[in-house]
Design a protein around this motif. Structure first.
Motif, short mmCIF file in Angstrom:
data_model
loop_
_atom_site.label_atom_id
_atom_site.label_comp_id
_atom_site.label_asym_id
_atom_site.label_seq_id
_atom_site.Cartn_x
_atom_site.Cartn_y
_atom_site.Cartn_z
N GLY A 99 0.83 -1.20 0.00
CA GLY A 99 0.00 0.00 0.00
C GLY A 99 0.86 1.24 0.00
N SER A 100 0.24 2.36 -0.27
CA SER A 100 0.95 3.64 -0.24
C SER A 100 -0.07 4.74 -0.08
CB SER A 100 1.78 3.84 -1.50
OG SER A 100 0.94 3.91 -2.63
N GLY A 101 0.42 5.93 0.22
CA GLY A 101 -0.49 7.05 0.38
C GLY A 101 0.26 8.33 0.63
N THR A 102 -0.51 9.35 0.94
CA THR A 102 0.03 10.67 1.23
C THR A 102 -0.68 11.21 2.47
OG1 THR A 102 0.32 11.04 -1.14
CG2 THR A 102 0.44 12.96 0.27
N THR A 103 0.10 11.75 3.40
CA THR A 103 -0.49 12.34 4.60
C THR A 103 -1.15 13.67 4.26
OG1 THR A 103 1.48 13.59 5.24
CG2 THR A 103 1.34 11.29 6.01
N ARG A 104 -1.87 14.24 5.21
CA ARG A 104 -2.50 15.54 5.00
C ARG A 104 -1.48 16.63 4.72
NH1 ARG A 104 -6.14 15.58 10.16
NH2 ARG A 104 -6.51 13.37 10.07
N ARG A 105 -0.27 16.43 5.18
CA ARG A 105 0.79 17.42 4.96
C ARG A 105 1.54 17.18 3.65
NH1 ARG A 105 3.58 18.38 10.83
NH2 ARG A 105 1.68 19.11 11.86
N GLY A 106 1.12 16.20 2.89
CA GLY A 106 1.73 15.94 1.59
C GLY A 106 2.95 15.02 1.62
N VAL A 107 3.18 14.34 2.75
CA VAL A 107 4.32 13.42 2.85
C VAL A 107 3.90 12.06 2.32
CG1 VAL A 107 5.93 12.30 4.43
CG2 VAL A 107 5.20 14.65 4.86
N ARG A 108 4.66 11.56 1.37
CA ARG A 108 4.36 10.24 0.79
C ARG A 108 4.89 9.13 1.68
NH1 ARG A 108 6.38 10.34 -5.23
NH2 ARG A 108 6.31 8.16 -4.70
N PHE A 109 4.15 8.02 1.76
CA PHE A 109 4.59 6.86 2.53
C PHE A 109 4.24 5.59 1.78
CE2 PHE A 109 0.29 7.71 3.95
CZ PHE A 109 -0.29 6.46 4.00
N VAL A 110 4.91 4.52 2.16
CA VAL A 110 4.65 3.21 1.57
C VAL A 110 4.53 2.20 2.71
CG1 VAL A 110 7.11 2.71 1.24
CG2 VAL A 110 5.44 1.52 -0.15
N VAL A 111 3.62 1.25 2.57
CA VAL A 111 3.42 0.18 3.55
C VAL A 111 3.96 -1.10 2.93
CG1 VAL A 111 1.73 -1.08 4.93
CG2 VAL A 111 1.36 1.34 4.41
N VAL A 112 4.81 -1.80 3.68
CA VAL A 112 5.40 -3.03 3.16
C VAL A 112 5.07 -4.20 4.07
CG1 VAL A 112 7.32 -1.80 2.08
CG2 VAL A 112 7.61 -2.73 4.38
N SER A 113 5.10 -5.39 3.49
CA SER A 113 4.96 -6.62 4.26
C SER A 113 6.38 -7.07 4.62
CB SER A 113 4.25 -7.68 3.42
OG SER A 113 4.16 -8.88 4.13
N CYS A 114 6.70 -7.06 5.90
CA CYS A 114 8.06 -7.37 6.35
C CYS A 114 8.40 -8.84 6.10
CB CYS A 114 8.20 -7.05 7.83
SG CYS A 114 9.84 -7.42 8.50
N PRO A 115 9.51 -9.10 5.42
CA PRO A 115 9.89 -10.49 5.15
C PRO A 115 10.40 -11.22 6.39
CG PRO A 115 11.57 -9.01 4.32
CD PRO A 115 10.45 -8.15 4.82
N TYR A 116 10.65 -10.50 7.47
CA TYR A 116 11.18 -11.11 8.69
C TYR A 116 10.09 -11.48 9.69
CZ TYR A 116 15.44 -9.20 6.73
OH TYR A 116 16.47 -8.90 5.89
N CYS A 117 9.19 -10.53 9.98
CA CYS A 117 8.16 -10.79 11.00
C CYS A 117 6.76 -10.91 10.42
CB CYS A 117 8.19 -9.69 12.06
SG CYS A 117 7.61 -8.08 11.48
N HIS A 128 7.06 3.21 5.83
CA HIS A 128 8.28 3.98 5.59
C HIS A 128 7.95 5.19 4.75
CE1 HIS A 128 11.07 0.89 7.06
NE2 HIS A 128 10.29 0.01 6.47
N GLY A 129 8.76 6.23 4.88
CA GLY A 129 8.65 7.37 3.99
C GLY A 129 8.95 6.93 2.57
N ASP A 130 8.37 7.61 1.61
CA ASP A 130 8.51 7.18 0.22
C ASP A 130 8.88 8.36 -0.68
OD1 ASP A 130 8.39 5.56 -2.02
OD2 ASP A 130 6.24 5.83 -2.28
#
Length: 68
Positions: free
Chosen positions: A17-35, A41-43
């Motif tokens: 997944g990914s998105g943008t905060t209300r302040r315009g900061v881009r982020f990405v959601v990842v599936s952790c390969p470890y846990c 994370h910021g994107d």
């Protein structure tokens, strides 16, 4: 004859997944390969470096799967 040392295996975390905060900061959601949990994370547009997993078990490179 000795065998050359092998390079460490580079782990990949796939973006789920990914998105943008209300302040315009881009982020990405990842599936952790470890846990197997999701980490955010910021994107920045030029993000090609490795990230440290929030669970502190290792590092990974974020990869997006190709669109169909």
């Amino acid at each position: 004859m000795t065998t050359p040392p092998t390079a460490p295996r580079r782990t990949v975390a796939y973006a789920v997944g990914s998105g943008t905060t209300r302040r315009g900061v881009r982020f990405v959601v990842v599936s952790c390969p470890y846990c197997r949990r999701r980490h955010t994370h910021g994107d920045p547009p030029d993000a090609t470096d490795y990230r440290i997993a929030h669970c502190k078990r290792g590092e990974y490179r974020i990869e997006r799967r190709a669109s169909r």
